[in-house]
Structure formats: C-alpha cells, structure tokens
Motif scaffolding. Structure first.
Motif, PDB file in Angstrom:
ATOM      1  N   ARG A 181       0.419  -1.212  -0.177  1.00  0.00           N
ATOM      2  CA  ARG A 181      -0.199  -0.206   0.222  1.00  0.00           C
ATOM      3  C   ARG A 181       0.800   1.235   0.374  1.00  0.00           C
ATOM      4  N   THR A 182       0.086   2.121  -0.630  1.00  0.00           N
ATOM      5  CA  THR A 182       1.536   3.654  -0.797  1.00  0.00           C
ATOM      6  C   THR A 182       0.438   4.708   0.076  1.00  0.00           C
ATOM      7  N   ARG A 183       0.591   4.702   0.921  1.00  0.00           N
ATOM      8  CA  ARG A 183       0.718   6.426   2.085  1.00  0.00           C
ATOM      9  C   ARG A 183       1.436   7.262   1.992  1.00  0.00           C
ATOM     10  N   GLY A 184       0.946   8.420   1.307  1.00  0.00           N
ATOM     11  CA  GLY A 184       1.718   9.839   1.112  1.00  0.00           C
ATOM     12  C   GLY A 184       3.398   9.150  -0.232  1.00  0.00           C
ATOM     13  N   ASP A 185       4.171   9.437   1.122  1.00  0.00           N
ATOM     14  CA  ASP A 185       5.077   9.474   0.501  1.00  0.00           C
ATOM     15  C   ASP A 185       5.834   8.238   0.816  1.00  0.00           C
ATOM     16  N   ARG A 186       5.418   7.342   0.911  1.00  0.00           N
ATOM     17  CA  ARG A 186       5.765   5.770   1.936  1.00  0.00           C
ATOM     18  C   ARG A 186       4.931   4.199   0.906  1.00  0.00           C
ATOM     19  N   ILE A 187       5.218   3.298   1.298  1.00  0.00           N
ATOM     20  CA  ILE A 187       4.985   2.637   1.133  1.00  0.00           C
ATOM     21  C   ILE A 187       5.331   1.307   1.786  1.00  0.00           C
ATOM     22  N   VAL A 188       3.860   0.929   2.558  1.00  0.00           N
ATOM     23  CA  VAL A 188       3.907  -0.605   3.108  1.00  0.00           C
ATOM     24  C   VAL A 188       3.722  -1.698   2.671  1.00  0.00           C
ATOM     25  N   ASP A 189       4.433  -2.680   3.334  1.00  0.00           N
ATOM     26  CA  ASP A 189       4.860  -3.747   2.004  1.00  0.00           C
ATOM     27  C   ASP A 189       4.857  -4.817   3.409  1.00  0.00           C
ATOM     28  N   GLY A 190       3.663  -5.971   3.858  1.00  0.00           N
ATOM     29  CA  GLY A 190       2.986  -7.192   4.006  1.00  0.00           C
ATOM     30  C   GLY A 190       4.188  -8.050   3.713  1.00  0.00           C
ATOM     31  N   TYR A 191       4.375  -8.680   4.868  1.00  0.00           N
ATOM     32  CA  TYR A 191       5.173 -10.070   4.360  1.00  0.00           C
ATOM     33  C   TYR A 191       4.290 -11.728   4.995  1.00  0.00           C
ATOM     34  N   ARG A 192       4.776 -12.055   4.151  1.00  0.00           N
ATOM     35  CA  ARG A 192       3.972 -13.533   5.495  1.00  0.00           C
ATOM     36  C   ARG A 192       5.058 -15.008   4.440  1.00  0.00           C
ATOM     37  N   CYS A 193       6.010 -15.053   5.650  1.00  0.00           N
ATOM     38  CA  CYS A 193       7.100 -16.279   5.264  1.00  0.00           C
ATOM     39  C   CYS A 193       6.585 -17.672   4.871  1.00  0.00           C
ATOM     40  N   PRO A 194       6.701 -18.032   3.487  1.00  0.00           N
ATOM     41  CA  PRO A 194       6.318 -19.248   3.333  1.00  0.00           C
ATOM     42  C   PRO A 194       7.134 -20.865   3.677  1.00  0.00           C
ATOM     43  N   ARG A 195       7.795 -20.268   4.736  1.00  0.00           N
ATOM     44  CA  ARG A 195       8.902 -21.460   5.891  1.00  0.00           C
ATOM     45  C   ARG A 195       7.865 -21.154   7.141  1.00  0.00           C
ATOM     46  N   CYS A 196       8.261 -20.381   8.016  1.00  0.00           N
ATOM     47  CA  CYS A 196       7.500 -20.506   9.336  1.00  0.00           C
ATOM     48  C   CYS A 196       6.494 -19.722   9.397  1.00  0.00           C
ATOM     49  N   ARG A 197       5.412 -19.257   8.274  1.00  0.00           N
ATOM     50  CA  ARG A 197       4.321 -18.439   8.623  1.00  0.00           C
ATOM     51  C   ARG A 197       4.431 -16.765   9.187  1.00  0.00           C
ATOM     52  N   HIS A 198       6.059 -16.524   9.162  1.00  0.00           N
ATOM     53  CA  HIS A 198       5.630 -15.220  10.461  1.00  0.00           C
ATOM     54  C   HIS A 198       5.477 -14.453   9.408  1.00  0.00           C
ATOM     55  N   ALA A 199       4.477 -13.551  10.312  1.00  0.00           N
ATOM     56  CA  ALA A 199       3.571 -12.171   9.158  1.00  0.00           C
ATOM     57  C   ALA A 199       4.908 -10.710   9.864  1.00  0.00           C
ATOM     58  N   TRP A 200       5.126  -9.970   8.687  1.00  0.00           N
ATOM     59  CA  TRP A 200       5.487  -8.551   9.197  1.00  0.00           C
ATOM     60  C   TRP A 200       5.705  -7.461   8.379  1.00  0.00           C
ATOM     61  N   ALA A 201       5.104  -7.007   8.731  1.00  0.00           N
ATOM     62  CA  ALA A 201       4.888  -5.804   7.830  1.00  0.00           C
ATOM     63  C   ALA A 201       7.019  -4.808   7.792  1.00  0.00           C
ATOM     64  N   THR A 202       7.207  -3.899   6.285  1.00  0.00           N
ATOM     65  CA  THR A 202       7.986  -3.171   6.522  1.00  0.00           C
ATOM     66  C   THR A 202       7.023  -1.628   5.905  1.00  0.00           C
TER      67      THR A 202
END
Length: 64
Positions: A19-40
């Motif tokens: 998602r783009t929010r103004g001058d920032r981009i937010v990327d959501g991830y989910r690891c296919p190996r351990c299923r951990h979720a995080w965002a940058t």
C-alpha cells in the motif's frame, strides 16, 4: 522489494500486500517457511534521492 524473514532468516520473500501512503510504501510479508508475518515501511523520497545520486555519479564518470 523482497525481504528476509526476521524469524527464520528465509531469504527473497516477496510481499503479499503493498500500500502507498503519501510518500511511503507499506509492504506486508508472510514467510512461506515459518508463517511469520511482518511489515516494512519505506520512505520513497529517500529511495529516489539515492537513485538520483547514483545516476548523477554515473553521468560524471561517463563524461570524464
């Protein structure tokens, strides 16, 4: 942009959502190996400045 899982260190994980929010981009991830979720959150103005400097340096070297 691909990332590394902070939990199991699996590499080259593509974002599942962006998602783009103004001058920032937010990327959501989910690891296919351990299923951990995080965002940058990345500031696009910082990246464009970096790319602009690299292009400027390449042009200077080519002119020399």
């Amino acid at each position: 942009m691909k990332d590394t899982c902070p939990s199991c260190l699996a590499r080259d994980i593509a974002p599942t959502e962006s998602r783009t929010r103004g001058d920032r981009i937010v990327d959501g991830y989910r690891c296919p190996r351990c299923r951990h979720a995080w965002a940058t959150v990345r500031d696009l103005t910082a990246y464009s400045e970096l790319h602009a400097r690299r292009a400027h340096n390449r042009q200077r070297k080519a002119a020399a």
